[in-house]
Design an enzyme around this catalytic site. Structure first.
Site, mmCIF file in Angstrom:
data_model
loop_
_atom_site.group_PDB
_atom_site.id
_atom_site.type_symbol
_atom_site.label_atom_id
_atom_site.label_comp_id
_atom_site.label_asym_id
_atom_site.label_seq_id
_atom_site.Cartn_x
_atom_site.Cartn_y
_atom_site.Cartn_z
ATOM 1 N N GLY A 1 42.895 -68.884 61.501
ATOM 2 C CA GLY A 1 42.244 -69.262 62.657
ATOM 3 C C GLY A 1 42.850 -70.157 63.861
ATOM 4 O O GLY A 1 42.378 -69.875 64.797
ATOM 5 N N CYS B 1 41.723 -74.108 59.148
ATOM 6 C CA CYS B 1 41.943 -72.931 58.940
ATOM 7 C C CYS B 1 43.328 -72.301 59.541
ATOM 8 O O CYS B 1 43.211 -72.370 60.747
ATOM 9 C CB CYS B 1 40.830 -71.778 59.312
ATOM 10 S SG CYS B 1 41.005 -70.002 59.099
ATOM 11 N N GLU C 1 34.547 -69.889 57.785
ATOM 12 C CA GLU C 1 35.365 -68.934 57.122
ATOM 13 C C GLU C 1 34.462 -67.920 56.357
ATOM 14 O O GLU C 1 33.690 -68.299 55.537
ATOM 15 C CB GLU C 1 36.232 -69.587 56.162
ATOM 16 C CG GLU C 1 37.471 -70.505 56.996
ATOM 17 C CD GLU C 1 38.557 -70.506 55.994
ATOM 18 O OE1 GLU C 1 39.317 -69.430 55.547
ATOM 19 O OE2 GLU C 1 39.281 -71.900 56.024
ATOM 20 N N CYS D 1 45.886 -66.057 54.044
ATOM 21 C CA CYS D 1 45.227 -67.283 54.590
ATOM 22 C C CYS D 1 46.391 -68.324 54.861
ATOM 23 O O CYS D 1 47.400 -68.474 54.143
ATOM 24 C CB CYS D 1 44.605 -67.869 53.266
ATOM 25 S SG CYS D 1 44.208 -69.648 53.430
ATOM 26 N N HIS E 1 39.719 -62.586 63.193
ATOM 27 C CA HIS E 1 39.082 -64.006 63.904
ATOM 28 C C HIS E 1 38.368 -63.437 64.977
ATOM 29 O O HIS E 1 38.970 -63.019 66.083
ATOM 30 C CB HIS E 1 40.161 -64.896 63.907
ATOM 31 C CG HIS E 1 40.739 -65.566 62.512
ATOM 32 N ND1 HIS E 1 39.679 -66.649 62.032
ATOM 33 C CD2 HIS E 1 41.682 -65.325 61.765
ATOM 34 C CE1 HIS E 1 40.441 -66.847 60.843
ATOM 35 N NE2 HIS E 1 41.310 -66.413 60.663
#
Length: 280
Positions: free
Chosen positions: A219, A216, A206, A82, A156
Site C-alpha cells: 500500500g 501496509c 487491508e 505482502c 490497491h
C-alpha cells in the site's frame, strides 16, 4: 497428545506494525489444501496466536529462487503478495539458514529480491507496478469523487485526502474495498495525505484483514507510485504509517523498492490441539 506431534514451531514477526506468524514448512510439510484453515485458526486474535497473516516458507524447485512462500490473510484468503511480510520473510530466511543476506524468493505475484542493509533494515524489490489508473470516477459516502488504482503485487486503490488522520478509514475502506468498480476481486484501500515532496502519511484498509492495519508495504508503494504519477512527490519518499513507523520507497525506472524494519518478536511452539488443528 503426543508432545512432539502436537506442537509446531512458530515465529511471530512484525514489520512496521503488520504482524505475521511464520512456519518453516520444510519440517512439517503442511499441504496447501490445509493452509487456509491453519491461517484462520492461528491468526485469530484472543483464540489463536493472533496475526494479520500466516506465512509458510519452504524450498523451491526453481533454480533462480532460494525459497518460496505461501501467504494467507487472517481470514484464510490467499494473497499474491505482502510488502511488509516480504521483509519479515527475508529476515527470517537468513536467520534459519534458508538463504543468504541477498536472495530471491517466490511469491504468487512473482520473484522478490531481498537484501540486508547496513542499518539493519530490509530492502525488497517488488514486482513492477501494473494497471495504473489515475482519476478514476467513484461514488463514495458523500457523493461522486475520484480515486486512483495500481497493482503493486496486490490491487490497491489510493484516495488522496487533505488530512488522512481525520478520516474514518474502517468505514470508508470497506466502501472502497467492496465497491462495484473493483468487483469481483475487490481491492485494498489507501488514504493518503501529502506532507511535502519527500513525505506522505498513509493509512490502509487491508483486504483479507477487513480492517485498518498499522502499516501496509504494498500500500505504501502504491501510494508513492500514485503520488509521483500525479506530480505530488519525487521518487524517494518516506511513508508514515498508522503505527507511526516509517517505510522508505524508491522508484528507479520500472523498479520499486521498499525498505524498513523487520523484527522477530518471539519464537515458540503452537499447541495444535488447542487450535483445532492436526498434522495428519
Amino acid at each position: 497428545m503426543n508432545p512432539t506431534k502436537g506442537l509446531v514451531a512458530i515465529y511471530k514477526m512484525q514489520g512496521c506494525g503488520n504482524d505475521f506468524v511464520f512456519i518453516d514448512n520444510r519440517e512439517y510439510n503442511v499441504p496447501v489444501s490445509h493452509m487456509s484453515e491453519w491461517a484462520q485458526k492461528i491468526c485469530r486474535r484472543a483464540f489463536g496466536v493472533g496475526a494479520d497473516g500466516l506465512v509458510f516458507l519452504e524450498n523451491s524447485d526453481e533454480p533462480a529462487l532460494d525459497y518460496r512462500w505461501h501467504f494467507y490473510n487472517a481470514d484464510g484468503s490467499r494473497a499474491e503478495m505482502c510488502g511488509n511480510a516480504s521483509r519479515c520473510a527475508a529476515k527470517l530466511a537468513v536467520e534459519i539458514g534458508l538463504a543468504g543476506p541477498v536472495h530471491t524468493f517466490g511469491t504468487d505475484a512473482g520473484p522478490i529480491r531481498a537484501e540486508f542493509c547496513d542499518d539493519g533494515e530490509i530492502k525488497v524489490e517488488l514486482t513492477p507496478p501494473q494497471g495504473l489508473e489515475l482519476n478514476k470516477p467513484i461514488t463514495l459516502k458523500d457523493g461522486d469523487d475520484e480515486i486512483h488504482f495500481v497493482n503493486t503485487g496486490v490491487p490497491h486503490a489510493v484516495y488522496v485526502a487533505e488530512d488522512a488522520s481525520a478520516l474514518n478509514v474502517k468505514e470508508l475502506g470497506a466502501l472502497v474495498r467492496y465497491h462495484d468498480v473493483f468487483a469481483p476481486a475487490g481491492t485494498n484501500a489507501n488514504f493518503m495525505s501529502i506532507i511535502d515532496r519527500e513525505n506522505v502519511h498513509l493509512r490502509t484498509y487491508e483486504r483479507g484483514v477487513e480492517d485498518e492495519t498499522f502499516a501496509c508495504g504494498t500500500g505504501a508503494v502504491a501510494g508513492v507510485v500514485v503520488a509521483n504519477a500525479l506530480g505530488l512527490t519525487g521518487t524517494d519518499v518516506r511513508v508514515k504509517s498508522s503505527g507511526g513507523e516509517i517505510l522508505s520507497i524508491s522508484i528507479e525506472g520500472n523498479s520499486v523498492f521498499l525498505k524498513g524494519k523487520a523484527l522477530v518478536i518471539y519464537s515458540g511452539n503452537a499447541v495444535l490441539e488447542s487450535l483445532g488443528l492436526t498434522l495428519d
